[in-house]
Design an enzyme around this catalytic site. Structure first.
Site, PDB file in Angstrom:
ATOM      1  N   LYS A 143       0.831  -1.214   0.000  1.00 32.56           N
ATOM      2  CA  LYS A 143       0.000   0.000   0.000  1.00 32.56           C
ATOM      3  C   LYS A 143       0.861   1.257   0.000  1.00 32.56           C
ATOM      4  O   LYS A 143       0.428   2.311  -0.453  1.00 32.56           O
ATOM      5  CB  LYS A 143      -0.975  -0.009   1.168  1.00 32.56           C
ATOM      6  CG  LYS A 143      -0.362  -0.241   2.539  1.00 32.56           C
ATOM      7  CD  LYS A 143       0.124   1.010   3.220  1.00 32.56           C
ATOM      8  CE  LYS A 143       0.743   0.673   4.566  1.00 32.56           C
ATOM      9  NZ  LYS A 143       1.256   1.849   5.283  1.00 32.56           N
TER      10      LYS A 143
ATOM     11  N   THR B 266      -3.415   5.437   4.102  1.00 37.04           N
ATOM     12  CA  THR B 266      -2.066   5.823   3.687  1.00 37.04           C
ATOM     13  C   THR B 266      -2.071   6.621   2.394  1.00 37.04           C
ATOM     14  O   THR B 266      -1.206   7.473   2.181  1.00 37.04           O
ATOM     15  CB  THR B 266      -1.184   4.566   3.526  1.00 37.04           C
ATOM     16  OG1 THR B 266      -1.314   3.745   4.683  1.00 37.04           O
ATOM     17  CG2 THR B 266       0.275   4.936   3.360  1.00 37.04           C
TER      18      THR B 266
END
Length: 338
Positions: free
Chosen positions: A196, A253
């Site tokens: 990610k 994120t």
């Protein structure tokens, strides 16, 4: 029940997790190799380089002596950058063996080792003898340290091949603002956590270039597809990637200014060089290193990861960010489910 916990790594995430555990009533010793950081934590109860304007619990103790931190610890939580896992894990393994101790090992590191492409749990398993560990648990999910510090409602995953280990971590960390779910898919949790960061760099680039919500949503969605493809190729459960350690961690994120990876991408999108970005950040940007590992791994396994490849070209081949984005949009059209 009070547990003795050693936390190795006093950066933003390690120190805040240590503080949470101390506030949960556990006997916590936080280790750092930096003497001044230890002094500030013990005497002033602050960690200003990593978390500004936050006062740590007076119950939290810090030390620069790893042995004193680890001795007698029921649980050892490792929160260091991926590139330091081998060194710290090796020292930990030697100490546990010397002490004749068997502890539950937990890690909250998000990345892949360069060249070997191994996950943190694999590295720790190689560095710590089986007789000195009762299990290895991955703690992962959408959880910025800054938000946990202000007691924002947070949910994460504890993943372990042995559910008993995950359940122990669940009980250790859970409170009225930090909720832990269990999972037995260590591979999926670690791939989701690592990959990610690549997509977060891409999301930052998109923002830096001046694109808006449509572009962001497309990047995150197609980025999740790439994460799932590579994880499944290594045996991960595909459903893990729609959980907290997958899409949950990806969303937080790839959308928050608290994310170093997003901020790095944003600066790249605004025209800064990678060196300028890394010098400006002053802390490890895991996604930069993970991009290289994931790109090389995808080539080895013949897994299609066009977004990862484009970001690799920007980071390591000097490709122009606008050209890389245009290249993604102009690829041959295909089915969404491929």
């Amino acid at each position: 029940m009070t547990e003795k916990v050693a936390v190795l790594g006093a950066g933003s995430w390690g120190s805040i997790l240590a503080n949470l555990l101390a506030e949960n009533g556990h006997d916590v010793m936080l280790w750092s190799h930096k003497e001044e950081q230890v002094r500030q934590l013990n005497e002033e109860h602050v960690n200003p380089r990593y978390i500004k304007d936050f006062t740590y619990s007076t119950a939290l103790k810090a030390t620069s002596d790893m042995k004193s931190a680890v001795a007698g610890a029921d649980v050892v939580l490792v929160v260091v950058p991926t590139k330091a896992i081998r060194e710290v894990g090796g020292r930990l393994g030697q100490l546990l063996n010397e002490l004749g101790q068997k502890s539950l090992i937990v890690h909250a590191t998000k990345g892949l080792e360069q060249q070997t492409y191994k996950r943190p749990s694999e590295m720790l398993a190689e560095e710590i003898q089986a007789e000195n560990r009762s299990g290895i648990v991955v703690l992962s999910g959408p959880s910025h340290a800054e938000d946990v510090a202000r007691r924002d409602l947070t949910s994460v995953t504890a993943a372990c091949n042995d559910v008993a280990g995950a359940e122990k971590v669940q009980q250790l960390f859970s409170n009225d603002y930090f909720r832990v779910y269990t999972n037995d898919d260590v591979i999926g949790a670690e791939f989701g956590a690592a990959l990610k960061n690549i997509i977060a760099i891409g999301a930052g680039i998109i923002n830096g270039l001046g694109y808006h919500d449509n572009a962001k949503a497309a990047l995150i969605t197609r980025g999740l597809t790439e994460i799932r493809r590579l994880g499944v190729a290594f045996g991960a459960n595909p459903f893990t990637f729609i959980g907290l350690s997958g899409v949950g961690d990806l969303i937080v994120t790839a959308t928050s200014v608290n994310s170093r990876n997003w901020r790095a991408g944003n600066q790249l999108g605004q025209g800064k060089s990678l060196k300028e970005v890394m010098d400006d950040m002053g802390m490890v940007i895991e996604g930069v290193y993970t991009t290289k590992a994931a790109y090389e791994l995808s080539r080895q396994r013949n897994v299609s990861m066009p977004i990862t490849e484009a970001i690799y070209q920007v980071l390591y081949e000097g490709a122009d960010v606008k050209t890389a984005i245009n290249g993604l949009m102009q690829r041959e059209v295909t089915s969404e489910v491929e």
